[in-house]
Design a protein around this motif. Structure first.
Motif, mmCIF file in Angstrom:
data_model
loop_
_atom_site.group_PDB
_atom_site.id
_atom_site.type_symbol
_atom_site.label_atom_id
_atom_site.label_comp_id
_atom_site.label_asym_id
_atom_site.label_seq_id
_atom_site.Cartn_x
_atom_site.Cartn_y
_atom_site.Cartn_z
ATOM 1 N N GLN A 168 -1.356 -5.972 6.964
ATOM 2 C CA GLN A 168 -0.886 -6.353 8.299
ATOM 3 C C GLN A 168 0.415 -5.620 8.640
ATOM 4 O O GLN A 168 0.600 -5.095 9.742
ATOM 5 N N MET A 169 1.317 -5.558 7.649
ATOM 6 C CA MET A 169 2.604 -4.914 7.897
ATOM 7 C C MET A 169 2.418 -3.432 8.219
ATOM 8 O O MET A 169 3.012 -2.902 9.163
ATOM 9 N N VAL A 170 1.558 -2.780 7.450
ATOM 10 C CA VAL A 170 1.322 -1.351 7.671
ATOM 11 C C VAL A 170 0.699 -1.120 9.061
ATOM 12 O O VAL A 170 1.089 -0.216 9.794
ATOM 13 N N ASN A 171 -0.241 -2.000 9.430
ATOM 14 C CA ASN A 171 -0.856 -1.848 10.755
ATOM 15 C C ASN A 171 0.171 -2.054 11.862
ATOM 16 O O ASN A 171 0.185 -1.335 12.857
ATOM 17 N N GLU A 172 1.049 -3.035 11.678
ATOM 18 C CA GLU A 172 2.055 -3.296 12.708
ATOM 19 C C GLU A 172 3.061 -2.146 12.793
ATOM 20 O O GLU A 172 3.517 -1.778 13.871
ATOM 21 N N LEU A 173 3.405 -1.581 11.619
ATOM 22 C CA LEU A 173 4.312 -0.423 11.623
ATOM 23 C C LEU A 173 3.707 0.743 12.402
ATOM 24 O O LEU A 173 4.383 1.414 13.175
ATOM 25 N N LEU A 174 2.405 0.958 12.171
ATOM 26 C CA LEU A 174 1.721 2.047 12.886
ATOM 27 C C LEU A 174 1.729 1.779 14.387
ATOM 28 O O LEU A 174 2.005 2.667 15.187
ATOM 29 N N ASP A 175 1.428 0.534 14.738
ATOM 30 C CA ASP A 175 1.444 0.128 16.156
ATOM 31 C C ASP A 175 2.785 0.425 16.784
ATOM 32 O O ASP A 175 2.884 1.005 17.852
ATOM 33 N N LEU A 176 3.832 -0.009 16.073
ATOM 34 C CA LEU A 176 5.187 0.132 16.599
ATOM 35 C C LEU A 176 5.541 1.599 16.772
ATOM 36 O O LEU A 176 6.058 2.013 17.810
#
Ligand code: ADP
Length: 353
Positions: A168-176
């Protein structure tokens, strides 16, 4: 007055700030040495020239004309410089305004490097993490049919949960980083407000039911549609409602409301939970910032949700803020432009924040 201006100019020079006095006719009445340097003009060459000649960007004069506009703007200056222009309307003095000029080239370069680094890193991490996650899930399934001590199953379950957090963290980082790099295009359309909020409630219902939190809707019929990207706005609202539920005690209420304020629609997500101390209110929008890591342990928060939400609001030309008193709940306010019917745009690039 002239001495005051000379003193101010010297002070601004020392601070590497350009300082310009613009008169009521949009002509440069005064400019310090740094303003000349940043705008690549010979000493004294700015005075008497128009704002357009000085800045070579029509938006600067627009900023000076309309006092309700946000009073900062970034422009491309000479010599590949990125310049931040701040306009201060001078109500007290003669007609005109003060303008401050700051060289943000290096700052923006470093921000770009940071964003690209995070983007590359997240990409590299995502593939092995996804594989680990799949294998852990499979292992957990296989253990169900084997005769192993329960503590082994528990450990595998914990690995599964923690890997989920990492993914989840990696996906959110990519999103950001995508939103920051403005590589995401906003697909703007007229969006009816009540259905947008109802959809967020529907998606969070199961999560809220788990802690008996009531989700309520309060949208007066006269709230006009807003102009936005429904997918991105849904993501923004989910982040806010998810937090509101997560930080609410069991049995309390979370309200999603909307109202019109001038040419903006304000969406409000209000909870009756733990609230946020004043000192933390500005910081919670920073990446990874969590008020109390210990209290939040095990809840799976990454500290990225609000950073993403604020970027989405700003990419729409809106804003996201919070009002709260510790212990008395919090209200997150999203301000978004009202739709202007007949506005032919259907897509606009997201702006970098
Ligand atoms: P997280 O994934 O930790 O929820 P966010 O960026 O969404 O990350 O939020 C950052 C922090 O802001 C949270 O960890 C929490 O400390 C605080 N916070 C966010 N929303 C609320 C809320 N509704 N009530 C109290 N604290 C909140």
């Amino acid at each position: 007055m002239d001495r005051d201006i000379d003193d101010l100019s010297r002070l601004a020079d020392q601070a590497a700030l350009g300082l310009l006095r613009i008169d009521g006719e949009f002509l440069v009445a005064h400019a310090n040495d740094m303003a000349h340097h940043l705008l690549a003009k010979r000493p004294g060459g700015l005075v008497g020239h128009s704002v357009m000649e000085a800045f070579l960007d029509h938006r600067v004069e627009e900023l000076m004309t309309d006092p309700t506009e946000a009073s900062t703007l970034e422009i491309d200056g000479p010599a590949a410089r990125r310049l931040l222009v701040r306009v201060r309307l001078d109500q007290a003095g003669p007609p005109g305004c003060w303008t401050l000029l700051e060289d943000v080239t290096e700052l923006r370069r470093l921000q770009r490097i940071r964003t690209e680094f995070i983007d590359n890193l997240s990409h590299e991490l995502r593939t092995p993490l996804t594989t680990i996650r799949l294998l852990t899930e499979r292992l957990a399934d296989e253990l169900l049919t084997l005769d192993v001590p329960s503590r082994v199953r528990d450990r595998v379950a914990t690995i599964d949960v923690e890997t989920g957090h990492l993914v989840q963290m990696v996906n959110e980082l990519l999103d950001l980083s995508r939103i920051e790099q403005a590589t995401t295009t906003l697909h703007l359309e007229d969006v009816a407000v009540a259905p947008l909020l109802e959809a967020a409630i529907a998606r969070m219902r199961t999560f809220a039911d788990r802690s008996s939190v009531d989700l309520e809707l309060d949208v007066p019929a006269d709230v006009p549609p807003l102009r936005g990207d429904p997918g991105r706005l849904a993501q923004l609202l989910l982040n806010l409602v998810h937090n509101a539920v997560k930080f609410s005690p069991d049995g309390h209420r979370v309200t999603l409301a909307a109202r019109q304020e001038g040419d903006m629609v304000v969406l409000a997500v209000t909870d009756e939970g733990i609230g946020i101390a004043r000192a933390d209110q500005a910081r919670i929008f920073e990446r990874f910032y969590k008020v109390d890591r210990a209290r939040d342990r095990g809840q799976g928060g990454t500290g990225l949700g609000l950073a993403i939400a604020r970027h989405i609001a700003e990419a729409h030309g809106g804003s996201l803020g919070v009002e709260s008193e510790e212990g008395k709940g919090a209200t997150f306010l999203v301000s978004l432009p009202v739709s202007v019917s007949g506005d032919g745009r259907s897509a606009a690039p997201a702006r970098a924040g």
